[in-house]
Every structure is written in structure tokens, then in C-alpha cells.
Design a protein around this motif. Structure first.
Motif, PDB file in Angstrom:
ATOM      1  N   MET A   1       0.773  -3.985 -61.461  1.00  0.00           N
ATOM      2  CA  MET A   1      -0.394  -3.799 -60.588  1.00  0.00           C
ATOM      3  C   MET A   1      -1.552  -4.619 -61.109  1.00  0.00           C
ATOM      4  SD  MET A   1      -2.444  -0.272 -59.674  1.00  0.00           S
ATOM      5  CE  MET A   1      -2.941  -0.050 -61.374  1.00  0.00           C
ATOM      6  N   ASN A   2      -2.085  -5.547 -60.291  1.00  0.00           N
ATOM      7  CA  ASN A   2      -3.245  -6.318 -60.715  1.00  0.00           C
ATOM      8  C   ASN A   2      -4.515  -5.751 -60.110  1.00  0.00           C
ATOM      9  OD1 ASN A   2      -3.576  -7.368 -58.036  1.00  0.00           O
ATOM     10  ND2 ASN A   2      -1.985  -8.900 -58.457  1.00  0.00           N
ATOM     11  N   ALA A   3      -5.661  -6.322 -60.487  1.00  0.00           N
ATOM     12  CA  ALA A   3      -6.954  -5.776 -60.055  1.00  0.00           C
ATOM     13  C   ALA A   3      -7.113  -5.840 -58.545  1.00  0.00           C
ATOM     14  CB  ALA A   3      -8.087  -6.530 -60.742  1.00  0.00           C
ATOM     15  N   ALA A   4      -6.643  -6.936 -57.926  1.00  0.00           N
ATOM     16  CA  ALA A   4      -6.790  -7.079 -56.470  1.00  0.00           C
ATOM     17  C   ALA A   4      -5.998  -6.005 -55.741  1.00  0.00           C
ATOM     18  CB  ALA A   4      -6.332  -8.469 -56.030  1.00  0.00           C
ATOM     19  N   GLN A   5      -4.777  -5.737 -56.246  1.00  0.00           N
ATOM     20  CA  GLN A   5      -3.978  -4.686 -55.620  1.00  0.00           C
ATOM     21  C   GLN A   5      -4.655  -3.335 -55.752  1.00  0.00           C
ATOM     22  OE1 GLN A   5      -0.357  -5.449 -57.828  1.00  0.00           O
ATOM     23  NE2 GLN A   5       0.688  -6.088 -55.964  1.00  0.00           N
ATOM     24  N   ALA A   6      -5.217  -3.043 -56.914  1.00  0.00           N
ATOM     25  CA  ALA A   6      -5.854  -1.748 -57.134  1.00  0.00           C
ATOM     26  C   ALA A   6      -7.025  -1.545 -56.199  1.00  0.00           C
ATOM     27  CB  ALA A   6      -6.303  -1.634 -58.592  1.00  0.00           C
ATOM     28  N   ILE A   7      -7.751  -2.650 -55.898  1.00  0.00           N
ATOM     29  CA  ILE A   7      -8.924  -2.530 -55.035  1.00  0.00           C
ATOM     30  C   ILE A   7      -8.493  -2.362 -53.571  1.00  0.00           C
ATOM     31  CG2 ILE A   7     -10.900  -3.806 -54.114  1.00  0.00           C
ATOM     32  CD1 ILE A   7     -11.187  -5.054 -56.906  1.00  0.00           C
ATOM     33  N   SER A   8      -7.439  -3.111 -53.145  1.00  0.00           N
ATOM     34  CA  SER A   8      -7.086  -3.110 -51.724  1.00  0.00           C
ATOM     35  C   SER A   8      -6.291  -1.878 -51.307  1.00  0.00           C
ATOM     36  CB  SER A   8      -6.286  -4.372 -51.389  1.00  0.00           C
ATOM     37  OG  SER A   8      -5.074  -4.400 -52.127  1.00  0.00           O
ATOM     38  N   GLY A   9      -5.574  -1.252 -52.240  1.00  0.00           N
ATOM     39  CA  GLY A   9      -4.764  -0.110 -51.875  1.00  0.00           C
ATOM     40  C   GLY A   9      -5.591   1.140 -51.656  1.00  0.00           C
ATOM     41  N   TRP A  10      -5.139   1.954 -50.711  1.00  0.00           N
ATOM     42  CA  TRP A  10      -5.801   3.245 -50.476  1.00  0.00           C
ATOM     43  C   TRP A  10      -4.808   4.244 -49.915  1.00  0.00           C
ATOM     44  CZ3 TRP A  10      -5.279   4.304 -45.359  1.00  0.00           C
ATOM     45  CH2 TRP A  10      -5.384   3.280 -44.425  1.00  0.00           C
ATOM     46  N   LEU A  11      -5.232   5.485 -49.940  1.00  0.00           N
ATOM     47  CA  LEU A  11      -4.371   6.580 -49.491  1.00  0.00           C
ATOM     48  C   LEU A  11      -5.188   7.527 -48.626  1.00  0.00           C
ATOM     49  CD1 LEU A  11      -1.679   8.203 -49.719  1.00  0.00           C
ATOM     50  CD2 LEU A  11      -2.618   9.245 -51.771  1.00  0.00           C
ATOM     51  N   ALA A  12      -4.708   7.789 -47.404  1.00  0.00           N
ATOM     52  CA  ALA A  12      -5.347   8.751 -46.503  1.00  0.00           C
ATOM     53  C   ALA A  12      -4.347   9.861 -46.189  1.00  0.00           C
ATOM     54  CB  ALA A  12      -5.804   8.074 -45.216  1.00  0.00           C
ATOM     55  N   ILE A  13      -4.763  11.096 -46.385  1.00  0.00           N
ATOM     56  CA  ILE A  13      -3.937  12.266 -46.095  1.00  0.00           C
ATOM     57  C   ILE A  13      -4.491  12.860 -44.805  1.00  0.00           C
ATOM     58  CG2 ILE A  13      -3.010  14.404 -47.040  1.00  0.00           C
ATOM     59  CD1 ILE A  13      -4.263  13.357 -49.789  1.00  0.00           C
ATOM     60  N   VAL A  14      -3.711  12.812 -43.732  1.00  0.00           N
ATOM     61  CA  VAL A  14      -4.284  13.072 -42.413  1.00  0.00           C
ATOM     62  C   VAL A  14      -3.549  14.189 -41.687  1.00  0.00           C
ATOM     63  CG1 VAL A  14      -4.823  10.600 -42.307  1.00  0.00           C
ATOM     64  CG2 VAL A  14      -2.883  11.488 -40.989  1.00  0.00           C
ATOM     65  N   GLY A  15      -4.241  14.781 -40.722  1.00  0.00           N
ATOM     66  CA  GLY A  15      -3.655  15.776 -39.834  1.00  0.00           C
ATOM     67  C   GLY A  15      -3.506  15.213 -38.437  1.00  0.00           C
ATOM     68  N   LEU A  16      -2.315  15.371 -37.853  1.00  0.00           N
ATOM     69  CA  LEU A  16      -2.032  14.855 -36.515  1.00  0.00           C
ATOM     70  C   LEU A  16      -2.326  15.870 -35.413  1.00  0.00           C
ATOM     71  CD1 LEU A  16       1.358  13.016 -37.184  1.00  0.00           C
ATOM     72  CD2 LEU A  16      -0.933  12.016 -37.059  1.00  0.00           C
ATOM     73  N   GLY A  17      -2.899  17.025 -35.783  1.00  0.00           N
ATOM     74  CA  GLY A  17      -3.198  18.029 -34.779  1.00  0.00           C
ATOM     75  C   GLY A  17      -1.966  18.813 -34.370  1.00  0.00           C
ATOM     76  N   PRO A  18      -2.099  19.686 -33.378  1.00  0.00           N
ATOM     77  CA  PRO A  18      -1.017  20.606 -33.017  1.00  0.00           C
ATOM     78  C   PRO A  18       0.102  20.001 -32.188  1.00  0.00           C
ATOM     79  CG  PRO A  18      -2.911  20.982 -31.624  1.00  0.00           C
ATOM     80  CD  PRO A  18      -3.345  19.974 -32.658  1.00  0.00           C
ATOM     81  N   GLY A  19      -0.097  18.825 -31.602  1.00  0.00           N
ATOM     82  CA  GLY A  19       0.985  18.237 -30.816  1.00  0.00           C
ATOM     83  C   GLY A  19       0.543  17.214 -29.788  1.00  0.00           C
ATOM     84  N   ASP A  20      -0.482  17.518 -29.025  1.00  0.00           N
ATOM     85  CA  ASP A  20      -0.977  16.628 -27.986  1.00  0.00           C
ATOM     86  C   ASP A  20      -1.675  15.431 -28.635  1.00  0.00           C
ATOM     87  OD1 ASP A  20      -2.202  15.363 -25.838  1.00  0.00           O
ATOM     88  OD2 ASP A  20      -2.865  17.218 -24.896  1.00  0.00           O
ATOM     89  N   ALA A  21      -1.296  14.227 -28.228  1.00  0.00           N
ATOM     90  CA  ALA A  21      -1.909  13.025 -28.796  1.00  0.00           C
ATOM     91  C   ALA A  21      -3.412  12.987 -28.560  1.00  0.00           C
ATOM     92  CB  ALA A  21      -1.253  11.783 -28.195  1.00  0.00           C
ATOM     93  N   ALA A  22      -3.880  13.639 -27.501  1.00  0.00           N
ATOM     94  CA  ALA A  22      -5.317  13.657 -27.221  1.00  0.00           C
ATOM     95  C   ALA A  22      -6.110  14.434 -28.266  1.00  0.00           C
ATOM     96  CB  ALA A  22      -5.575  14.260 -25.836  1.00  0.00           C
ATOM     97  N   LEU A  23      -5.417  15.268 -29.060  1.00  0.00           N
ATOM     98  CA  LEU A  23      -6.087  16.074 -30.073  1.00  0.00           C
ATOM     99  C   LEU A  23      -6.056  15.435 -31.461  1.00  0.00           C
ATOM    100  CD1 LEU A  23      -4.933  19.668 -29.016  1.00  0.00           C
ATOM    101  CD2 LEU A  23      -7.044  18.453 -28.438  1.00  0.00           C
ATOM    102  N   VAL A  24      -5.537  14.223 -31.567  1.00  0.00           N
ATOM    103  CA  VAL A  24      -5.633  13.461 -32.816  1.00  0.00           C
ATOM    104  C   VAL A  24      -7.039  12.873 -32.894  1.00  0.00           C
ATOM    105  CG1 VAL A  24      -4.725  11.525 -34.144  1.00  0.00           C
ATOM    106  CG2 VAL A  24      -3.179  12.909 -32.741  1.00  0.00           C
ATOM    107  N   THR A  25      -7.722  13.051 -34.006  1.00  0.00           N
ATOM    108  CA  THR A  25      -9.111  12.604 -34.092  1.00  0.00           C
ATOM    109  C   THR A  25      -9.191  11.074 -34.138  1.00  0.00           C
ATOM    110  OG1 THR A  25      -9.261  12.528 -36.507  1.00  0.00           O
ATOM    111  CG2 THR A  25      -9.641  14.673 -35.434  1.00  0.00           C
TER     112      THR A  25
END
Length: 259
Positions: A1-25
Motif C-alpha cells: 500500500m502506497n501513500a496515494a492508495q491510502a489517500i484515495s481509498g475509502w469505505l462507506a457503510i450504508v443502508g439500502l432502506g426497507p426495499g423500495d428504491a425510492a426510499l434509498v437516500t
């Protein structure tokens, strides 16, 4: 892992809602649009539309820590990783598992850009469909005993009933433990009597949605499965009868005479 990779990488933990695509934020939709990798339980990853450049990593149930470790390692390699849960990721979902893995894992994972993006959890979607049964104090209990002992579940049920909370139940009844929810109903009847209203809200916001309002005395174990959110009212929860489906709500106030 180099410095550029460490800066560009990210992690998002998300909720897709109960089922309807319209309820995804919109916030979650934006993260998915930027992602290079999506990690999650098979049916949740299936809700993400494939596109060029997006790698989907599906895994089975009960491997949450392995899934979390994969996501953290991918992000540490400079990937843009979205971990998907249904509902809200912080409510009986992947956010806690991610941080369990982070705490136990290598030190360099702690330097990652990690975000938790909320979603509409099934408890809130079901409550909204029914009216406002969670309009006053309430608690949420996961009825699965996979990660905690059954006596603790019963203790929490009794204490919540004694405190007169409205109660929202996740994972009420699976094929592997059909007897558990029957015992839940017994405990609630012992603590609350037969007249307390109970909502069975199945597959809310999907084509399979079905809502049933009954009393505890009328409730039967087979009225719930793993796609059902169960909400039990407090002693103050009311039903407004009308020609169509009744409205279930808990008033904002509690009489002063309550001890």
C-alpha cells in the motif's frame, strides 16, 4: 500500500432502506455511484445495479466479520468500497460488525476514511405505514438468539413490558427457531395481558407488503417470519378504526396518574 492508495481509498457503510428504491437516500445513491466495490450479504448486493467498473462481492449470512475484513482490506488497497445492509446499517446490521473487525484488525485500517450513511430501517418504515405506534417511548429488540442467549432476550422482554415501552421486534421467527416467537408471545401475554395491540408488518415497501393489526390474544406465531417487523404497543397505544386499514398510534403524552 502506497501513500496515494491510502489517500484515495475509502469505505462507506450504508443502508439500502426497507426495499423500495425510492426510499434509498440520495447520500447512499451517491456513494454507490462512486464505488469501485460493493460488499454485502447476497440479497442486499443483488439490489445494487451492476455497471462497468463495479465489482460485486456477495457472501452468505453469518460471515459478517469475514465480510468486514474484506471490505477494510479492499479500502486499504485504495479501493472505494461500499458495504451494504438493508434498512439502516447501524440497527442490527453491518456497521457494528465493521467496527468489531476494525478494532481487532491491523493498525493501518484505523487510518481509513470510514463513513456510516444512514438508511430507513424497517422499524420506522413499518411504523409509518401503520400510523405512529412509536410516537412515544419505545425500544427495539432483536429476537434472534444467534449472538446472545435466549434467557437474556426473555429478561429484556419482561423489563421492556414492565417499563411500558412500545416494542419493535427484528428477526421474530425463522425456520430454524419457530418456537422462539411462540415463547415471546407467551411472555408478552403474561406481562401485558391479551388486549395490547400488535402490528405484523411484512415486506414493507415491496410488492409483497402486508400489514395486520391484532391484539396479543389474537396473535399467532405463524403471523411472523424473517421478513416481518413486529411492533407491540404500550398500554397507551390506540387504534383508530376506519373503513380501510385502521390507524395505530401512541399518543405523545402519558397521564400523570401513571406510577
Amino acid at each position: 500500500m502506497n501513500a496515494a492508495q491510502a489517500i484515495s481509498g475509502w469505505l462507506a457503510i450504508v443502508g439500502l432502506g426497507p426495499g423500495d428504491a425510492a426510499l434509498v437516500t440520495p447520500e447512499v445513491s451517491a456513494a454507490l455511484a462512486e464505488a469501485s466495490d460493493v460488499v454485502g450479504y447476497i440479497p442486499y448486493v443483488a439490489r445494487v445495479a451492476p455497471r462497468e467498473g463495479l465489482v460485486l462481492h456477495s457472501s452468505d449470512n453469518r460471515v459478517e466479520l469475514d465480510r468486514a475484513a474484506l471490505a477494510l482490506e479492499l479500502a486499504s488497497q485504495g479501493r472505494r468500497v461500499v458495504v451494504v445492509s438493508s434498512g439502516d446499517p447501524g440497527v442490527f446490521a453491518m456497521a457494528a460488525a465493521m467496527f468489531e473487525a476494525l478494532e481487532a484488525g491491523p493498525a493501518h485500517w484505523r487510518d481509513l476514511d470510514i463513513r456510516v450513511l444512514p438508511g430507513i430501517t424497517a422499524m420506522l418504515a413499518a411504523s409509518a405505514r401503520a400510523g405512529a405506534p412509536l410516537g412515544h417511548d419505545f425500544c427495539a429488540i432483536n429476537l434472534s438468539d444467534n449472538l446472545k442467549p435466549w434467557p437474556l432476550i426473555e429478561k429484556r422482554l419482561r423489563l421492556a413490558a414492565e417499563a411500558d415501552f412500545a416494542m419493535a421486534f427484528y428477526n421474530p421467527r425463522s425456520k430454524a427457531r419457530p418456537e422462539g416467537f411462540a415463547r415471546v408471545l407467551e411472555v408478552l401475554r403474561e406481562a401485558c395481558g391479551d388486549d395490547r395491540p400488535i402490528l405484523f408488518a411484512r415486506a414493507v415497501s415491496t410488492l409483497d407488503e402486508n400489514l395486520t393489526v391484532a391484539s396479543l390474544g389474537e396473535a399467532r406465531p405463524e403471523m411472523a417470519d424473517m421478513r416481518t417487523m413486529v411492533i407491540v404497543g404500550s398500554s397507551h397505544t390506540r387504534i383508530i378504526e376506519r373503513a380501510e386499514r385502521p390507524i395505530l398510534y401512541t399518543p405523545r403524552f402519558v397521564p400523570e396518574a401513571v406510577s
